[in-house]
Design an enzyme around this catalytic site. Sequence first.
Site, PDB file in Angstrom:
ATOM      1  N   ARG A   1       0.706  -1.299   0.364  1.00 54.56           N
ATOM      2  CA  ARG A   1       0.172  -0.187   0.167  1.00 54.56           C
ATOM      3  C   ARG A   1       1.015   1.192   0.042  1.00 54.56           C
ATOM      4  O   ARG A   1       0.528   2.454  -0.217  1.00 54.56           O
ATOM      5  CB  ARG A   1      -0.788   0.024   1.358  1.00 54.56           C
ATOM      6  CG  ARG A   1      -2.267  -0.853   0.798  1.00 54.56           C
ATOM      7  CD  ARG A   1      -3.026  -0.912   2.351  1.00 54.56           C
ATOM      8  NE  ARG A   1      -2.174  -1.550   3.022  1.00 54.56           N
ATOM      9  CZ  ARG A   1      -2.556  -3.017   3.496  1.00 54.56           C
ATOM     10  NH1 ARG A   1      -3.367  -3.161   2.551  1.00 54.56           N
ATOM     11  NH2 ARG A   1      -2.173  -2.973   4.915  1.00 54.56           N
TER      12      ARG A   1
ATOM     13  N   GLU B   1       5.117 -10.137  15.943  1.00 54.64           N
ATOM     14  CA  GLU B   1       4.378 -10.832  16.735  1.00 54.64           C
ATOM     15  C   GLU B   1       4.537 -12.576  16.703  1.00 54.64           C
ATOM     16  O   GLU B   1       4.801 -12.304  18.011  1.00 54.64           O
ATOM     17  CB  GLU B   1       2.965 -10.608  16.791  1.00 54.64           C
ATOM     18  CG  GLU B   1       2.230 -10.658  17.885  1.00 54.64           C
ATOM     19  CD  GLU B   1       0.083 -10.479  18.024  1.00 54.64           C
ATOM     20  OE1 GLU B   1      -0.139 -10.709  18.878  1.00 54.64           O
ATOM     21  OE2 GLU B   1      -0.273 -10.272  16.842  1.00 54.64           O
TER      22      GLU B   1
END
Lengths: 170, 170
Positions: free
Chosen positions: A58, A95
């Site tokens: 993006r 994560e």
Amino acid sequence: MDLQPYIRDIPDFPRPGVMFKDITPLLQTPAAFSYVIDQMAAHYKGRAIDGVLAIEARGFLLGAALAYKMEKPLIPLRKRGKLPFHTVSVSYALEYGSDTIEMHQDGLVAGHRVVIVDDVLATGGTMGAACRLVEQSGGKVAGLALLMELAFLNGRQSLAAHDIFALLKY
Amino acid sequence: MDLQPYIRDIPDFPRPGVMFKDITPLLQTPAAFSYVIDQMAAHYKGRAIDGVLAIEARGFLLGAALAYKMEKPLIPLRKRGKLPFHTVSVSYALEYGSDTIEMHQDGLVAGHRVVIVDDVLATGGTMGAACRLVEQSGGKVAGLALLMELAFLNGRQSLAAHDIFALLKY
């Protein structure tokens, strides 16, 4: 211009419990997209900027239009294995697991000052890696340009050394 | 402007026997990148165009700048699972296996005429799928804009119904 009407909340994307901020309504609204690019360009006007680094995917959408507007070199930062020439790379923790971004070795000239562009500043993992990539290549980070900052994720904390320009804050 | 000096041949990428055309030298040269975007915009000037569809990922770099320049809605076409809202999708055959591209259901308004942008026209598989996606969504393909066409791969053959604008031919 109020950009919030052009950001769409998508619950549970990309996984349960995450509220995703979808920027496609903004991209589909020329007045809003132009406003974002023009505001970013205005922020850097008069400063010494030698290039615009756009983070896949993006960040490509914003970075390419910004580089065009500013008439500066456009340098893509991509996920591992996507760039065809000699690359430099930096890995960073996610994560669960880790990820790697790459830039062409000839993407930066030593001493050049660059703006790094992405859509969202979240925990700052990707943006931090992009900064390290620039610095390891002998470049200087002149600023970080983002459409939005998710302030509750504290990404700014680890990037305090840099000028952060974000048009929206949550 | 001669763009060939800004395209770099990379042998054996992404696999042995393929000569990859690397566009990053062009992206890093503002005069060349501006020329490409301005030539594309000039090609569509005066025609009824309602949007610019950019194909992930290198098509994002060209399509975003073109949408900005033309002041038209920018609609991303992405690989499967990347777009967060309701999507429409089309699958297409690759040399081995298949691939899928997606667009948001609200990316197109029925009857709208769009330009589809990518970096390279090779066999035409992805571009053909993008055209089907537009037509299945009730839109019309106003043109295909590409930085380059690999004419020896005959991608144009399967796209003969459309106006194809490519700045470089190999």
